[in-house]
Design a protein around this motif. Structure first.
Motif, short mmCIF file in Angstrom:
data_model
loop_
_atom_site.label_atom_id
_atom_site.label_comp_id
_atom_site.label_asym_id
_atom_site.label_seq_id
_atom_site.Cartn_x
_atom_site.Cartn_y
_atom_site.Cartn_z
N SER A 137 0.83 -1.20 0.00
CA SER A 137 0.00 0.00 0.00
C SER A 137 0.87 1.25 0.00
O SER A 137 1.80 1.36 0.80
N PHE A 138 0.57 2.18 -0.89
CA PHE A 138 1.28 3.45 -0.90
C PHE A 138 1.04 4.23 0.40
O PHE A 138 1.82 5.11 0.76
N ASP A 139 -0.05 3.92 1.10
CA ASP A 139 -0.34 4.60 2.36
C ASP A 139 0.59 4.13 3.48
O ASP A 139 0.77 4.82 4.48
N VAL A 140 1.19 2.95 3.29
CA VAL A 140 2.04 2.38 4.33
C VAL A 140 3.51 2.44 3.93
O VAL A 140 4.36 2.80 4.75
N GLU A 141 3.82 2.09 2.70
CA GLU A 141 5.21 2.07 2.22
C GLU A 141 5.58 3.42 1.60
O GLU A 141 4.78 4.00 0.85
N PRO A 142 6.78 3.93 1.86
CA PRO A 142 7.15 5.29 1.42
C PRO A 142 7.68 5.34 -0.01
O PRO A 142 8.75 5.90 -0.26
N TYR A 143 6.96 4.76 -0.97
CA TYR A 143 7.39 4.79 -2.36
C TYR A 143 6.55 5.79 -3.16
O TYR A 143 5.37 6.02 -2.88
N ASP A 144 7.20 6.38 -4.17
CA ASP A 144 6.51 7.33 -5.04
C ASP A 144 5.87 6.64 -6.24
O ASP A 144 4.93 7.17 -6.83
N ALA A 145 6.39 5.48 -6.61
CA ALA A 145 5.87 4.76 -7.78
C ALA A 145 6.34 3.32 -7.71
O ALA A 145 7.25 2.98 -6.95
N VAL A 146 5.73 2.47 -8.52
CA VAL A 146 6.09 1.07 -8.56
C VAL A 146 5.97 0.56 -9.99
O VAL A 146 5.09 0.98 -10.74
N ILE A 147 6.89 -0.29 -10.38
CA ILE A 147 6.79 -1.03 -11.64
C ILE A 147 6.49 -2.47 -11.26
O ILE A 147 7.25 -3.10 -10.52
N TYR A 148 5.38 -2.99 -11.76
CA TYR A 148 4.94 -4.32 -11.34
C TYR A 148 4.33 -5.08 -12.52
O TYR A 148 4.07 -4.50 -13.58
#
Length: 317
Positions: A137-148
């Motif tokens: 979750s972007f609300d929990v993990e401090p990432y700006d974007a993800v490639i998946y």
């Protein structure tokens, strides 16, 4: 509106974090360049503000409660985020940082060799890479974007499709010399190397070849494509790889494609970012760059699934 009672002073949180990480007031005081009595007083103040006992006192030792252990996980992440944000601001006062979560093999085989081009074109932006296998979750993990890999269903995010996956079955030349594959029936008896997160990939490949997969007996599961590539090169079995990952080994002759190449896979690669961050410069710049670069790199291979079938077990000339 932020409620001050639920926002303890940073010095209180740093003391709490230091005690939890080091395991003692003495070590925490050394880490923070404070006296033991000051650290103890900061911990007591935090407990008073929160209205919760965080430590049990036993013979001058602080034993964290279960509540403290849960609280420490969240506080640690929050302090890490503050630190990364501050470092990014200092390093790039006129640009910004991009904390990107990415699949490990995609990062090493495709993204990392091309990332200098992005950084050269965007000198005010820094990129931090972390590998992630599973959704978060972007609300929990401090990432700006993800490639998946998957579908455009990342919660609370905007998406752009990078490319649809085509998969190619590959094996070492020596393995194919001992066990030639001219049709799907010849796959019986070969060990099929399978990614843990793609349980239906081989079924989709066999369907694309107009056949049925053999039983589940000759399967070996792995958690990374890089491991699977090396296993296939060693002759351990047949690897089912995204076509873009197989190109280097095929070109070098270490692997040979089997039957029809670039069969339609079970999903696509996506770039996703929090909707609340859609207007940030680093995200917009990276999105524009990666979509343009992939369109260029994949223009010759995206249609490979419809290309003529090569001679079975041999790389096309």
């Amino acid at each position: 509106m932020r409620v001050r009672r639920f926002l303890p002073n940073l010095s209180l949180l740093l003391a709490f974090d230091a005690v939890m990480r080091s395991g003692s007031v003495t070590a925490a005081a050394h880490d923070l360049s404070l006296t033991q009595s000051t650290v103890s007083r900061l911990i007591q103040t935090l407990e008073t503000q929160l209205g919760q006992q965080l430590f049990l006192r036993h013979r001058k030792r602080l034993i964290p409660t279960e509540a403290a252990r849960r609280y420490a996980g969240d506080i640690g992440q929050a302090l890490d985020l503050i630190q990364r944000s501050s470092m990014s601001l200092i390093a790039n006062p006129d640009g910004g940082g991009l904390d990107l979560a990415v699949l490990p093999t995609f990062a090493t085989r495709w993204l990392a060799p091309r990332l200098p081009q992005f950084l050269s074109a965007n000198p005010g932006i820094s990129v931090n890479l972390s590998t992630r296998f599973k959704p978060f979750s972007f609300d929990v993990e401090p990432y700006d974007a993800v490639i998946y890999f998957g579908r455009d269903d990342w919660p609370g995010a905007d998406h752009v499709k990078l490319f649809d996956e085509g998969v190619t079955a590959c094996a070492a030349p020596a393995l194919l010399a001992d066990h030639p594959v001219r049709d799907v029936g010849d796959m019986a008896g070969l060990t099929l190397l399978q990614l843990e997160t793609r349980p239906t990939a081989w079924s989709a490949w066999f369907a694309g070849q107009g056949g049925q997969p053999p039983g589940e007996g000759n399967r070996m599961r792995m958690d990374q494509f890089s491991m699977m590539i090396q296993a296939a090169i060693s002759g351990l079995g047949v690897a089912l790889l995204p076509d873009y990952l197989a190109q280097i080994e095929i070109a070098e002759g270490r692997l040979r494609p089997i039957l029809r190449r670039a069969v339609t896979g079970t999903g696509a690669y996506w770039l996703a970012w929090p909707q609340a961050k859609s207007g940030l410069k680093p995200i917009a710049a990276f999105r524009d760059w990666i979509t343009d670069r992939i369109a260029t790199d994949f223009s010759a291979t995206l249609g490979a699934a419809d290309s003529p079938t090569p001679e079975p077990g041999r790389a096309p000339s």
